[in-house]
Scaffold this motif. Structure first.
Motif, PDB file in Angstrom:
ATOM      1  N   GLN A   3     -20.092  30.635  40.118  1.00  0.00           N
ATOM      2  CA  GLN A   3     -21.420  30.269  40.578  1.00  0.00           C
ATOM      3  C   GLN A   3     -21.715  30.991  41.888  1.00  0.00           C
ATOM      4  O   GLN A   3     -20.861  31.074  42.766  1.00  0.00           O
ATOM      5  N   VAL A  12     -32.210  24.408  45.036  1.00  0.00           N
ATOM      6  CA  VAL A  12     -32.670  24.235  43.662  1.00  0.00           C
ATOM      7  C   VAL A  12     -32.742  22.742  43.403  1.00  0.00           C
ATOM      8  O   VAL A  12     -31.946  21.961  43.931  1.00  0.00           O
ATOM      9  N   GLN A  14     -33.466  19.693  40.275  1.00  0.00           N
ATOM     10  CA  GLN A  14     -33.564  19.431  38.839  1.00  0.00           C
ATOM     11  C   GLN A  14     -34.543  18.278  38.624  1.00  0.00           C
ATOM     12  O   GLN A  14     -34.374  17.184  39.154  1.00  0.00           O
ATOM     13  N   TRP A  19     -34.633  23.286  36.062  1.00  0.00           N
ATOM     14  CA  TRP A  19     -34.234  23.629  37.429  1.00  0.00           C
ATOM     15  C   TRP A  19     -35.339  24.442  38.102  1.00  0.00           C
ATOM     16  O   TRP A  19     -35.872  25.380  37.526  1.00  0.00           O
ATOM     17  N   ARG A  50     -31.306  26.507  33.140  1.00  0.00           N
ATOM     18  CA  ARG A  50     -29.964  26.457  33.736  1.00  0.00           C
ATOM     19  C   ARG A  50     -30.062  26.562  35.250  1.00  0.00           C
ATOM     20  O   ARG A  50     -30.929  27.248  35.788  1.00  0.00           O
ATOM     21  N   ARG A  51     -29.131  25.912  35.946  1.00  0.00           N
ATOM     22  CA  ARG A  51     -29.095  25.961  37.408  1.00  0.00           C
ATOM     23  C   ARG A  51     -28.865  27.384  37.903  1.00  0.00           C
ATOM     24  O   ARG A  51     -29.474  27.834  38.860  1.00  0.00           O
TER      25      ARG A  51
END
Length: 173
Positions: A3, A12, A14, A19, A50-51
């Motif tokens: 990551q 970020v 959610q 995201w 996706r993150r």
């Protein structure tokens, strides 16, 4: 998969399974925090499933911001007369040597960094010996750089005129 870390000033979030990349700005050090959503190409809030995609959007946004800042500093340097007295001196010297003030313009290229200052020293008769002097175009990254080179060219042309006059005077004598 490793990551990536978020750049400073980014986050970020959610919401509802998607995201969102966010830019965080402090308006006053301890009073307000301003959350600014990052927009996509359609000028809507960027959202990702996706993150990692949201983190990459933050990284791209930071990279674009840095490039815009560098470009604006570049343009500022090109357009600025960092040494205005020096520029005025070069213009006066060119006018004294050629009889005319040079014409200064800016040329834009295909990219933000493809840019130059052009100094045009007009063609004409030398005010001292009446010999014909060709027109010249001098390119530089800044005004003072282009003017300095143009002044050198005008001086070299004047020296050639003086040499021709001296040779002619010696030949006649």
């Amino acid at each position: 998969m490793k990551q990536q870390k978020l750049p400073p000033g980014y986050a970020v979030a959610q919401l509802d399974g998607e995201w969102y990349p966010i830019k965080i700005e402090k308006m006053h050090p301890e009073e307000f925090i301003f959350l600014d959503p990052i927009f996509d190409d359609a000028l809507e809030d960027a959202r990702f499933p996706r993150r990692q995609d949201a983190v990459e959007a933050c990284l791209r946004h930071e990279s674009d911001k840095i490039q815009r800042e560098q470009t604006s500093w570049f343009w500022l340097a090109v357009y600025s007369d960092v040494y205005p007295d020096r520029c005025v001196h070069y213009i006066d010297e060119i006018e004294a040597l050629t009889g005319r003030k040079p014409y200064i313009r800016y040329e834009h290229g295909s990219s933000p960094y493809c840019y130059s200052v052009v100094v045009n020293v007009y063609a004409g008769r030398c005010p001292h010996c009446r010999a014909w002097q060709d027109e010249c175009y001098i390119y530089g990254l800044t005004i003072d750089e282009a003017l300095a080179q143009a002044a050198q060219e005008a001086y070299a042309s004047r020296c050639r005129c003086q040499r021709i006059v001296e040779e002619h005077t010696q030949a006649v004598a």
